[in-house]
Design an enzyme around this catalytic site. Structure first.
Site, PDB file in Angstrom:
ATOM      1  CG  ASP A   1      13.927  -6.356  -0.517  1.00 49.99           C
ATOM      2  OD1 ASP A   1      14.728  -7.138  -1.041  1.00 49.99           O
ATOM      3  OD2 ASP A   1      13.728  -5.207  -0.954  1.00 49.99           O
ATOM      4  CB  SER A   2      15.572  -3.251   3.070  1.00 52.43           C
ATOM      5  OG  SER A   2      14.344  -2.829   3.637  1.00 52.43           O
TER       6      SER A   2
ATOM      7  CB  THR B   1       8.466  -3.655   6.248  1.00 47.90           C
ATOM      8  OG1 THR B   1       8.660  -3.000   4.993  1.00 47.90           O
ATOM      9  CG2 THR B   1       6.986  -3.685   6.575  1.00 47.90           C
TER      10      THR B   1
ATOM     11  NE  ARG C   1      -1.394  -7.362  -4.045  1.00 47.28           N
ATOM     12  CZ  ARG C   1      -0.323  -6.854  -3.437  1.00 47.28           C
ATOM     13  NH1 ARG C   1       0.561  -7.641  -2.875  1.00 47.28           N
ATOM     14  NH2 ARG C   1      -0.138  -5.546  -3.379  1.00 47.28           N
TER      15      ARG C   1
HETATM   16  P1  IMP Z   1      11.513  -4.546   3.255  1.00 48.30           P
HETATM   17  O1  IMP Z   1      10.963  -3.503   4.170  1.00 48.30           O
HETATM   18  O2  IMP Z   1      12.574  -3.995   2.349  1.00 48.30           O
HETATM   19  O3  IMP Z   1      11.976  -5.787   3.983  1.00 48.30           O
HETATM   20  O4  IMP Z   1      10.380  -4.925   2.230  1.00 48.30           O
HETATM   21  C1  IMP Z   1       9.370  -5.696   2.520  1.00 48.30           C
HETATM   22  C2  IMP Z   1       8.251  -5.509   1.527  1.00 48.30           C
HETATM   23  O5  IMP Z   1       8.695  -5.138   0.220  1.00 48.30           O
HETATM   24  C3  IMP Z   1       7.550  -6.811   1.342  1.00 48.30           C
HETATM   25  O6  IMP Z   1       6.529  -6.961   2.296  1.00 48.30           O
HETATM   26  C4  IMP Z   1       7.030  -6.717  -0.071  1.00 48.30           C
HETATM   27  O7  IMP Z   1       5.753  -6.118  -0.061  1.00 48.30           O
HETATM   28  C5  IMP Z   1       7.977  -5.825  -0.781  1.00 48.30           C
HETATM   29  N1  IMP Z   1       8.927  -6.596  -1.642  1.00 48.30           N
HETATM   30  C6  IMP Z   1      10.241  -6.791  -1.424  1.00 48.30           C
HETATM   31  N2  IMP Z   1      10.803  -7.536  -2.385  1.00 48.30           N
HETATM   32  C7  IMP Z   1       9.798  -7.842  -3.244  1.00 48.30           C
HETATM   33  C8  IMP Z   1       9.750  -8.614  -4.468  1.00 48.30           C
HETATM   34  O8  IMP Z   1      10.743  -9.198  -4.959  1.00 48.30           O
HETATM   35  N3  IMP Z   1       8.526  -8.692  -5.049  1.00 48.30           N
HETATM   36  C9  IMP Z   1       7.425  -8.079  -4.558  1.00 48.30           C
HETATM   37  N4  IMP Z   1       7.421  -7.370  -3.425  1.00 48.30           N
HETATM   38  C10 IMP Z   1       8.605  -7.234  -2.772  1.00 48.30           C
END
Ligand code: IMP
Ligand code: MG
Length: 187
Positions: A110-111, A114, A172
């Site tokens: 997403d962002s 992580t 899930r």
């Molecule tokens: P990031 O660090 O923003 O890239 O987020 C990654 C984590 O956010 C993923 O491993 C998911 O657990 C959670 N996440 C992001 N978008 C979604 C979504 O649309 N549905 C459910 N979980 C999400």
């Protein structure tokens, strides 16, 4: 068998049906098998909990020797829909990855916060390589660039659930990826 059918209330639409997901997972498994065949020790590193269903299906299509491991990281808490900029390892993997090829198996980027935190942590342990395999990616949401070697599907900026991804820890187990109806789902 009892099914958790409550998801129907919150489902705006099915984005990726079960057949579509399975076909793509099989393709990724074949591609990974081909590309790692001559490289040596491979460890699939599942990021808990969202990556579980993807990894379990993916490994069935990986035809070369490999090991599996798990890592749990904090993303955002229950109810939150945004990744916070700081990430923590809640449970580290158990394998020694020095001189091994690590393939991170994640549900969604997403962002990017992580994985941009985890990858350097792993690289510091002396592996031969660290690469990323993610089922889903929302490129329009990216705040930090992360190189993705294997990608299932690019999806629009919508909150999705099913196939490992949760709605406050539920659903899930659904075999498809659905878009949440945020008007009907109030955590
Ligand atoms: P990031 O660090 O923003 O890239 O987020 C990654 C984590 O956010 C993923 O491993 C998911 O657990 C959670 N996440 C992001 N978008 C979604 C979504 O649309 N549905 C459910 N979980 C999400
Ligand atoms: Mg996750």
């Amino acid at each position: 068998m009892e099914m958790d059918e409550e998801y129907r209330k919150y489902l705006a639409k099915i984005l990726l049906d079960a057949d579509t997901v399975q076909t793509r997972v099989a393709e990724l498994g074949a591609q990974i098998s081909e590309e790692y065949r001559t490289k040596g020790d491979l460890i699939l590193l599942c990021i808990l909990k969202g990556g579980v269903m993807f990894m379990v299906d993916l490994m069935r299509h990986i035809t070369i020797p490999h090991k599996i491991d798990f890592m749990a990281v904090s993303s955002y808490g229950s109810g939150a829909r945004q990744s916070v900029g700081h990430v923590r390892i809640l449970m580290d993997m158990s394998a020694d990855i020095s001189d091994k090829h690590v393939l991170i198996v994640e549900d969604i980027i997403d962002s990017g916060h992580t994985l941009s935190y985890i990858v350097p942590q792993l690289e510091a342990r002396g592996p031969k390589s660290v690469k990323i395999c993610t089922l889903l990616s929302k490129p329009s949401r990216r705040e930090v660039d992360v190189p993705v070697e294997y990608l299932g599907f690019e999806i629009p900026n919508e909150f999705v659930f099913g196939y490992g991804l949760d709605l406050d820890e539920r659903f899930r187990n659904l075999p498809f990826v659905g878009v949440v109806d945020l008007d009907k789902y109030k955590p």
